[in-house]
Design a protein around this motif. Structure first.
Motif, PDB file in Angstrom:
ATOM      1  N   ILE A   4       0.848  -1.204   0.000  1.00 21.66           N
ATOM      2  CA  ILE A   4       0.000   0.000   0.000  1.00 21.66           C
ATOM      3  C   ILE A   4       0.883   1.254   0.000  1.00 21.66           C
ATOM      4  O   ILE A   4       0.683   2.182  -0.796  1.00 21.66           O
ATOM      5  N   ALA A   5       1.868   1.261   0.885  1.00 22.68           N
ATOM      6  CA  ALA A   5       2.768   2.419   0.952  1.00 22.68           C
ATOM      7  C   ALA A   5       3.502   2.590  -0.373  1.00 22.68           C
ATOM      8  O   ALA A   5       3.666   3.718  -0.869  1.00 22.68           O
ATOM      9  N   GLY A   6       3.922   1.474  -0.964  1.00 22.82           N
ATOM     10  CA  GLY A   6       4.651   1.530  -2.236  1.00 22.82           C
ATOM     11  C   GLY A   6       3.769   1.987  -3.387  1.00 22.82           C
ATOM     12  O   GLY A   6       4.219   2.718  -4.277  1.00 22.82           O
ATOM     13  N   ALA A   7       2.514   1.568  -3.371  1.00 25.68           N
ATOM     14  CA  ALA A   7       1.591   1.979  -4.435  1.00 25.68           C
ATOM     15  C   ALA A   7       1.336   3.485  -4.346  1.00 25.68           C
ATOM     16  O   ALA A   7       1.293   4.182  -5.363  1.00 25.68           O
ATOM     17  N   ALA A   8       1.176   3.975  -3.102  1.00 28.30           N
ATOM     18  CA  ALA A   8       0.912   5.408  -2.910  1.00 28.30           C
ATOM     19  C   ALA A   8       2.125   6.227  -3.332  1.00 28.30           C
ATOM     20  O   ALA A   8       2.016   7.212  -4.081  1.00 28.30           O
ATOM     21  N   GLN A   9       3.293   5.810  -2.910  1.00 25.30           N
ATOM     22  CA  GLN A   9       4.510   6.543  -3.258  1.00 25.30           C
ATOM     23  C   GLN A   9       4.749   6.456  -4.776  1.00 25.30           C
ATOM     24  O   GLN A   9       5.202   7.407  -5.400  1.00 25.30           O
ATOM     25  N   GLY A  10       4.418   5.303  -5.351  1.00 24.66           N
ATOM     26  CA  GLY A  10       4.637   5.080  -6.783  1.00 24.66           C
ATOM     27  C   GLY A  10       3.826   6.007  -7.661  1.00 24.66           C
ATOM     28  O   GLY A  10       4.201   6.271  -8.806  1.00 24.66           O
ATOM     29  N   ILE A  11       2.695   6.505  -7.147  1.00 30.12           N
ATOM     30  CA  ILE A  11       1.891   7.418  -7.959  1.00 30.12           C
ATOM     31  C   ILE A  11       1.961   8.863  -7.454  1.00 30.12           C
ATOM     32  O   ILE A  11       1.920   9.802  -8.246  1.00 30.12           O
ATOM     33  N   PHE A  12       2.076   9.064  -6.148  1.00 32.16           N
ATOM     34  CA  PHE A  12       1.955  10.440  -5.639  1.00 32.16           C
ATOM     35  C   PHE A  12       3.289  11.185  -5.570  1.00 32.16           C
ATOM     36  O   PHE A  12       3.312  12.415  -5.467  1.00 32.16           O
ATOM     37  N   PHE A  13       4.404  10.466  -5.644  1.00 29.19           N
ATOM     38  CA  PHE A  13       5.708  11.125  -5.643  1.00 29.19           C
ATOM     39  C   PHE A  13       5.776  12.142  -6.786  1.00 29.19           C
ATOM     40  O   PHE A  13       5.377  11.841  -7.915  1.00 29.19           O
ATOM     41  N   ASN A  14       6.250  13.333  -6.483  1.00 31.51           N
ATOM     42  CA  ASN A  14       6.429  14.380  -7.500  1.00 31.51           C
ATOM     43  C   ASN A  14       5.114  14.735  -8.200  1.00 31.51           C
ATOM     44  O   ASN A  14       5.071  14.943  -9.408  1.00 31.51           O
ATOM     45  N   GLN A  15       4.010  14.777  -7.399  1.00 35.62           N
ATOM     46  CA  GLN A  15       2.682  15.142  -7.929  1.00 35.62           C
ATOM     47  C   GLN A  15       2.223  14.178  -9.031  1.00 35.62           C
ATOM     48  O   GLN A  15       1.365  14.512  -9.844  1.00 35.62           O
ATOM     49  N   GLY A  16       2.842  13.005  -9.095  1.00 38.22           N
ATOM     50  CA  GLY A  16       2.492  12.060 -10.165  1.00 38.22           C
ATOM     51  C   GLY A  16       3.090  12.437 -11.505  1.00 38.22           C
ATOM     52  O   GLY A  16       2.861  11.761 -12.504  1.00 38.22           O
ATOM     53  N   GLU A  17       3.888  13.503 -11.525  1.00 39.84           N
ATOM     54  CA  GLU A  17       4.501  13.947 -12.776  1.00 39.84           C
ATOM     55  C   GLU A  17       5.832  13.207 -12.965  1.00 39.84           C
ATOM     56  O   GLU A  17       6.903  13.796 -12.945  1.00 39.84           O
TER      57      GLU A  17
ATOM     58  N   CYS B  50       7.478   9.969 -15.366  1.00 42.07           N
ATOM     59  CA  CYS B  50       7.187   9.116 -16.526  1.00 42.07           C
ATOM     60  C   CYS B  50       6.998   7.668 -16.110  1.00 42.07           C
ATOM     61  O   CYS B  50       6.261   6.927 -16.737  1.00 42.07           O
ATOM     62  N   SER B  51       7.676   7.246 -15.023  1.00 40.79           N
ATOM     63  CA  SER B  51       7.582   5.847 -14.601  1.00 40.79           C
ATOM     64  C   SER B  51       6.580   5.650 -13.459  1.00 40.79           C
ATOM     65  O   SER B  51       6.588   4.616 -12.794  1.00 40.79           O
ATOM     66  N   ALA B  52       5.704   6.616 -13.217  1.00 46.79           N
ATOM     67  CA  ALA B  52       4.708   6.509 -12.136  1.00 46.79           C
ATOM     68  C   ALA B  52       3.905   5.219 -12.277  1.00 46.79           C
ATOM     69  O   ALA B  52       3.525   4.823 -13.383  1.00 46.79           O
ATOM     70  N   GLY B  53       3.653   4.569 -11.154  1.00 48.14           N
ATOM     71  CA  GLY B  53       2.837   3.346 -11.168  1.00 48.14           C
ATOM     72  C   GLY B  53       1.374   3.750 -11.192  1.00 48.14           C
ATOM     73  O   GLY B  53       0.726   3.858 -10.156  1.00 48.14           O
ATOM     74  N   SER B  54       0.840   3.959 -12.402  1.00 46.12           N
ATOM     75  CA  SER B  54      -0.496   4.567 -12.515  1.00 46.12           C
ATOM     76  C   SER B  54      -1.603   3.548 -12.726  1.00 46.12           C
ATOM     77  O   SER B  54      -2.773   3.868 -12.617  1.00 46.12           O
ATOM     78  N   ARG B  55      -1.220   2.299 -13.038  1.00 43.98           N
ATOM     79  CA  ARG B  55      -2.219   1.215 -13.131  1.00 43.98           C
ATOM     80  C   ARG B  55      -1.948   0.259 -11.978  1.00 43.98           C
ATOM     81  O   ARG B  55      -0.923  -0.418 -11.942  1.00 43.98           O
ATOM     82  N   LEU B  56      -2.868   0.221 -11.036  1.00 40.71           N
ATOM     83  CA  LEU B  56      -2.653  -0.611  -9.845  1.00 40.71           C
ATOM     84  C   LEU B  56      -3.504  -1.877  -9.949  1.00 40.71           C
ATOM     85  O   LEU B  56      -4.732  -1.818  -9.888  1.00 40.71           O
ATOM     86  N   TYR B  57      -2.841  -3.022 -10.144  1.00 37.86           N
ATOM     87  CA  TYR B  57      -3.538  -4.306 -10.209  1.00 37.86           C
ATOM     88  C   TYR B  57      -3.434  -4.984  -8.847  1.00 37.86           C
ATOM     89  O   TYR B  57      -2.331  -5.196  -8.344  1.00 37.86           O
ATOM     90  N   VAL B  58      -4.586  -5.321  -8.265  1.00 39.50           N
ATOM     91  CA  VAL B  58      -4.592  -5.870  -6.907  1.00 39.50           C
ATOM     92  C   VAL B  58      -5.333  -7.200  -6.884  1.00 39.50           C
ATOM     93  O   VAL B  58      -6.454  -7.299  -7.417  1.00 39.50           O
ATOM     94  N   ALA B  59      -4.725  -8.218  -6.246  1.00 37.84           N
ATOM     95  CA  ALA B  59      -5.399  -9.507  -6.069  1.00 37.84           C
ATOM     96  C   ALA B  59      -6.742  -9.251  -5.389  1.00 37.84           C
ATOM     97  O   ALA B  59      -6.813  -8.526  -4.385  1.00 37.84           O
ATOM     98  N   GLU B  60      -7.769  -9.853  -5.973  1.00 35.89           N
ATOM     99  CA  GLU B  60      -9.161  -9.619  -5.542  1.00 35.89           C
ATOM    100  C   GLU B  60      -9.339  -9.592  -4.028  1.00 35.89           C
ATOM    101  O   GLU B  60     -10.008  -8.697  -3.493  1.00 35.89           O
ATOM    102  N   GLU B  61      -8.724 -10.575  -3.345  1.00 38.54           N
ATOM    103  CA  GLU B  61      -8.969 -10.689  -1.889  1.00 38.54           C
ATOM    104  C   GLU B  61      -8.422  -9.492  -1.098  1.00 38.54           C
ATOM    105  O   GLU B  61      -8.840  -9.261   0.022  1.00 38.54           O
TER     106      GLU B  61
END
Ligand code: NAI
Ligand code: MG
Length: 498
Positions: free
Chosen positions: A290-303, A305-316
């Motif tokens: 969760i922390a990594g997903a948030a940092q992956g998109i919100f770091f640097n305002q999301g600006e 190029c390598s931002a993790g903008s598609r988050l695939y999560v196991a259903e459970e």
């Protein structure tokens, strides 16, 4: 000047005074046309500084200066001398860290603390790393076998040589760092450069140009010509005496650059957009993910190029992860970059604000919904809320297109076998993230993902030693690491008949 606030710059104030001029042939000069443009503080929407606006004539002047420098003093320095100058550039960046961080914070909007800890520190490190390569560039010896010359003996070897005059066009999301990524390898391999910073953020590159002269770089080796893409940038990309062009920015403009380069078939390297998947498996450390997903998109305002903008999560884990990333989004202190407690700044420009808020509207129209954020923030400047989107479908624009803002689309998955296909279902291929405790699964997926960087149980690790760049339409060539040297060297075979 922006209205002074309680957080007025302590270190960058002097540099912001007066019209900032082009750096050509070691001199600060006005544009040939006399034109200037204003760079805006995106945190207030007010004018930050006035900058000379380079055009085709200035680019031509800069290319001529770079050519003279390439054929002159720069080529007479031995690699050790070259390396020491590059190392000193890193030292001067570190010594002027606060000023450079303030310039990037004011020009781009990002928090000063982030600029100092990430952009400036990485820029210094990049030069220190690249300085070491100056003395380690070497060819090899080869024993040729030539079937049509039976019995003939040869001594053959390869030389690695600089390409010549390099044009570099960089974006606004990491103004100083993108300049460093480009200049470090070009210089350590012995090239000379005309650098065009982004029109939104020209200041730190100009300051870096001054520091480079202070470090002992001969005049004309690096020329910095701010201006607009369609004029200065295009003139550089098509210039007949530029031997290589390196570009970071949108995929759309990357294609224009490649086309413009055909006139003299200059070498081209491109670092373009992304829509990177970040994948959380059922067996992941969910809190870390969760922390990594948030940092992956919100770091640097999301600006990023390598931002993790598609988050695939196991259903459970889907609900828990969406809740966790949403809580992180809501907890982020969005504010003026120069304020000490700001964690996320504004977007860089009105144009970028319009683009990102446009995607937020489009997401709603497509039928997805924002579970956190989803709106702009009503205050002067270009602020938007950190946003988490659910209910999007693989065909939605919010899942397919690069938003380049703090917006993540979360998608549940159940079919692990189909994951690599989903992850690779993009024209882009810049980065990816995988969160799992199963090392076999992690490495298998790392192999199958078509991306230049795959993070496992981490995200956004940038290092001078690691090549960075894209598969597919995310680019040509790699930045950083030993690999980037290939972007800036020609190889010559020399054959001696014995
Ligand atoms: P852009 O690609 O237009 O600008 C990047 C650089 O290219 C700037 O220095 C600009 O002046 C220059 N440029 C623009 N048009 C040019 C032309 N015709 N010839 C030569 N140089 C030209 O990017 P922009 O418009 O600022 O942002 C648009 C989108 O691009 C963003 O929303 C984002 O999706 C993506 N982008 C990706 C970046 C990355 O790091 N890969 C960085 C910046 C933007
Ligand atoms: Mg553009």
């Amino acid at each position: 000047m922006a209205t002074p606030t309680a957080t007025s710059p302590q270190h960058a104030g002097a540099f912001l005074q007066g019209t900032k001029r082009l750096l050509i042939d070691g001199e600060l000069v006005d544009a040939a046309s006399g034109a200037t443009f204003e760079t805006i503080d995106p945190g207030t929407g007010e004018v930050l500084a006035t900058v000379a606006e380079g055009g085709a004539e200035d680019i031509d002047r800069a290319v001529k200066a770079a050519r003279r420098a390439f054929e002159g003093e720069w080529s007479t320095l031995n690699p050790s001398e070259r390396g020491r100058i590059i190392h000193r550039i890193g030292d001067l960046i570190a010594e002027n860290a606060e000023e450079l961080a303030e310039l990037d914070s004011l020009d781009n909007g990002k928090p000063k603390a982030v600029a100092q800890a990430a952009d400036v520190a990485l820029a210094a490190d990049l030069f220190w790393y690249m300085a070491g390569w100056a003395t380690k560039i070497k060819g090899g010896t080869v024993t040729p076998s030539v079937p049509y010359l039976p019995g003939a003996e040869f001594h053959a070897y390869t030389l690695r040589e600089p390409i010549g005059v390099v044009g570099q066009i960089i974006p606004w999301n990491f103004p100083l760092l993108m300049a460093a990524w480009k200049l470090g390898p070009a210089l350590t391999t012995g090239n000379t450069v005309v650098l065009k910073p982004a029109e939104q953020t020209p200041l730190s590159a100009l300051r870096l140009g001054e520091l480079m002269l202070e470090a002992g770089l001969p005049k004309g080796v690096v020329n910095v010509v701010p201006g607009f893409g369609e004029t200065a940038g295009a003139a550089l990309a098509e210039h007949p005496d530029v031997n290589k062009i390196a570009f970071t920015g949108s995929t759309e403009v990357g294609k224009l650059i490649a086309r413009a380069a055909t006139g003299n078939l200059k070498r081209v390297s491109l670092e373009l957009g992304g829509k990177s998947p970040n994948i959380i498996f059922d067996d992941a450390d969910v809190d870390a993910a969760i922390a990594g997903a948030a940092q992956g998109i919100f770091f640097n305002q999301g600006e990023v190029c390598s931002a993790g903008s598609r988050l695939y999560v196991a259903e459970e884990h889907f609900d828990q992860v969406v809740e966790g990333v949403s809580a992180a989004a809501k907890g982020i202190k969005v504010g003026y970059g120069m304020d000490a407690d700001t964690e996320m700044g504004p977007l860089v420009s009105q144009e970028q604000f319009d683009r990102v808020t446009g995607y937020l509207k489009k997401g709603q129209e497509e039928g997805s919904s924002a579970v956190a954020g989803g709106n702009n923030i009503d205050r002067p400047g270009y602020y938007v809320e950190p946003t988490v989107i659910t209910g999007a479908d693989a065909n939605h624009a919010i899942v397919r297109e690069e938003v380049f803002g703090p917006v993540i689309a979360a998608l549940p998955f159940s079919d692990v076998e189909d994951l690599a296909r989903q992850a690779n279902d993009s024209h882009y291929g810049l980065a990816a993230g995988v969160w799992t405790r199963d090392i076999s699964k992690a490495h298998k997926l790392a192999k199958r993902i078509q991306a230049g960087t795959v993070h496992i149980n981490t995200y956004h690790v940038f290092s001078a030693e690691l090549p960075f760049g894209g598969y597919k339409q995310s680019g040509w060539g790699r930045e950083m690491g030993e690999e980037v040297l290939n972007n800036y060297l020609e190889t010559k075979s020399v054959i001696v008949g014995l």
